[in-house]
Design a protein around this motif. Structure first.
Motif, PDB file in Angstrom:
ATOM      1  N   GLU A 265       0.829  -1.203   0.000  1.00  0.00           N
ATOM      2  CA  GLU A 265       0.000   0.000   0.000  1.00  0.00           C
ATOM      3  C   GLU A 265       0.867   1.259   0.000  1.00  0.00           C
ATOM      4  OE1 GLU A 265      -3.636   2.046  -0.105  1.00  0.00           O
ATOM      5  OE2 GLU A 265      -3.239  -0.109  -0.317  1.00  0.00           O
ATOM      6  N   PHE A 284      -4.984  -1.724   4.720  1.00  0.00           N
ATOM      7  CA  PHE A 284      -4.786  -2.940   3.925  1.00  0.00           C
ATOM      8  C   PHE A 284      -6.153  -3.595   3.789  1.00  0.00           C
ATOM      9  CE2 PHE A 284      -4.700  -4.629   8.214  1.00  0.00           C
ATOM     10  CZ  PHE A 284      -5.280  -5.880   8.109  1.00  0.00           C
ATOM     11  N   GLU A 335     -11.108   3.609   2.477  1.00  0.00           N
ATOM     12  CA  GLU A 335      -9.689   3.489   2.848  1.00  0.00           C
ATOM     13  C   GLU A 335      -9.272   4.651   3.758  1.00  0.00           C
ATOM     14  OE1 GLU A 335      -7.168   2.854  -0.517  1.00  0.00           O
ATOM     15  OE2 GLU A 335      -8.494   1.347  -1.395  1.00  0.00           O
TER      16      GLU A 335
END
Length: 549
Positions: A265, A284, A335
């Protein structure tokens, strides 16, 4: 002569001093000064003033003893009974230049005079000038004869314990103190762990008692909007939330795979100079983690080698599909970054909120302790990495603390206890404080309670709880615990760093009130269920785990 020695308030002489207690014989148990009666009652303030200086004490016991004397008469000797007024004092400190200081250099001497202290003299001792002093704020009603001020820096920074049995006015006291802070200061920063969803109504979110002044400063985050993204969990917390076994080689497998996903990431986002580990708060994808586990399992050649993978996969999938744990995964598509999360959690957006109430009433009981521990740890890390602790001083209000930081050494509480105890021991240096609220102090971590600088003890009837308070208070104040069973609702014995002179305080009634009032059985059982009562709506709320519906 010291103004703390008003002749009209002189009432007795000291007859015994033993280091912690002083015994005096009173000439009278009442004195009148400026049309106000001053009585020798438990909790009243007294000055022992003599050549040694001024020693400030509080009355802990009043009694009348009967003694027999032999008296000569014309007919011989007679036995005469005489009453003696005996008052026991506990030493609080001394007056230096007529300002109160804790501790005392010299003890009073035998036959030293004692004087009642008037309300004005007490305020003079404390030395609070509201026109100049912004450290203190008032917590009593304007009409109260005995105005009480608390020192905000010491109340919030050195941790506070608010203790009281059910029905003693604990929730109202918490709401009253926070309302006083919101009214006295422009930019406080308080995070509230609300276990029963009872506090939003006290800050402008009630249907019948809205308050725009408090509401503008408050963000009440309802249970359906609460989130704690799983990628902010450190490895130990991840194992606690997902019910994984930290033993064997499961931890090594998870640690390796999560670290790899977080490294990927970081590369994808082109973030420079990041020290990546399994504990780094970077996104993640948990579904990608499951895929990696399944793929690795298939490469194993023996059933023994596949077993740890199967156990991890089953437990991750169970929590991933469990709607009670949706708060872990509901931001997965966004996210959410750690910065965005703190904006949400602490109200650091453009329209700032200074009191942030987290409704945790929908949390599964088995994971509540871990969640409180995780959020507490995130807040501690937030303050730890802030170079200046005075940038955003933060206070965490831990409601029903006995349910997640108990004295119990059970492993299911380890995460929350360790995180909260670390704040209790180190938080002052970094500008993060605790307000611990509980109805069972005997069941709360002694490490946390012993680090509290201020104790606000409401009515406590259980002897185990009273004994816990006695052990926490200085020896000179331990006797005051005996008054706790007889306190009124909303009345507390307050002692510690934030108040110069320990005293009984009747806290201002909060307005609006929290949703913690006693149920009015007499009314409901007289009138019956409401006309708009719907069992169907109740079932819908139950099924959806949403009390707002």
């Amino acid at each position: 002569m010291s103004t703390l020695r008003e002749q009209d308030l002189k009432f007795g002489k000291i007859k015994e001093v033993d280091g912690s207690e002083i015994i005096l014989h009173a000439e009278a148990l009442e004195r009148e000064f400026e049309n106000i009666k001053h009585c020798a009652e438990v909790g009243a303030y007294v000055n022992c003033g003599g050549a040694h200086g001024d020693t400030i004490c509080t009355i802990s016991k009043v009694q009348i003893t009967e003694i027999e004397k032999t008296q000569r008469t014309d007919h011989g000797f007679d036995i005469v009974r005489e009453e003696r007024k005996v008052v026991t004092l506990s030493i609080l400190g001394c007056a230096v230049e007529e300002k109160f200081k804790r501790g005392t250099k010299r003890f009073p001497t035998i036959n030293c005079d004692t004087y009642f202290l008037s309300s004005d003299q007490v305020n003079q001792l404390i030395g609070i000038d509201q026109r100049e002093d912004k450290e203190h704020f008032c917590v009593t009603d304007e009409s109260d004869d005995n105005q009480t001020y608390l020192n905000l820096d010491k109340l919030m920074g050195r941790h506070t314990a608010i203790l009281g049995t059910t029905g003693s006015g604990k929730s109202c006291t918490v709401a009253s103190i926070v309302q006083s802070i919101l009214s006295s200061y422009e930019h406080p920063r308080i995070l509230f762990f609300d276990i029963h969803n009872e506090y939003p109504s006290a800050f402008g979110y009630g249907r019948d008692t809205q308050n725009e002044i408090f509401r503008k400063k408050t963000s009440a985050i309802p249970w359906p909007n609460f989130s704690l993204p799983y990628w902010f969990l450190d490895l130990e917390e991840f194992f606690g939330v997902y019910n994984l076994e930290p033993g064997s080689n499961q931890k090594a497998i998870i640690k390796r795979l999560i670290t790899k996903l977080k490294e990927d990431e970081v590369k994808k986002r082109n973030i420079d100079e990041v020290v990546v580990s399994a504990d780094t708060p970077i996104f993640f994808n948990i579904d990608a983690l499951l895929d990696d586990l399944i793929n690795e399992k298939e490469t194993q050649t023996s059933a023994t080698a596949k077993k740890p993978y199967e156990s991890i996969i089953l437990k991750l999938e169970a929590v991933r599909s469990d709607t009670r744990y949706s708060f872990l995964h509901n931001k997965i598509n966004n996210e959410t970054s750690i910065a965005e999360y703190f904006e949400f959690l602490l109200g650091l957006t453009e329209n700032q909120s200074y009191l942030n109430i987290l409704d945790l009433s929908g949390l599964p009981a088995e994971v509540r302790a871990v969640c409180v521990g995780v959020i507490s740890r995130l807040c501690f890390d937030f303050k730890y990495w802030d170079l200046d602790p005075e940038n955003i001083p933060l206070n965490l209000v831990l409601e029903e603390a006995h349910t997640y930081i108990p004295e119990d050494s059970s492993s299911k509480f380890n995460i929350s206890k360790e995180r909260v105890e670390r704040i209790a021991k180190e938080g002052r240096k970094y500008g993060i404080g605790l307000t611990v609220v509980t109805q069972r102090p005997s069941n709360v971590s002694t490490t946390v309670l012993s680090q509290c600088g201020t104790y606000i003890a409401l009515r406590l009837t259980n002897d185990l709880d009273q004994n816990k308070i006695k052990r926490l208070l200085p020896d000179t104040l331990a006797g005051q615990v005996d008054v706790l069973p007889s306190l009124r609702d909303g009345e507390a014995f307050v002692s510690g760093d934030s108040i110069s002179l320990p005293r009984k305080v009747q806290f201002r009634e909060p307005n609006p009130m929290p949703k913690s009032n006693d149920v009015r059985y007499h009314q409901s059982w007289q009138l019956g269920k409401p006309e708009d009562y719907s069992l169907k709506n109740l079932m819908n709320s139950w099924h959806k785990q949403d009390k707002l519906k």
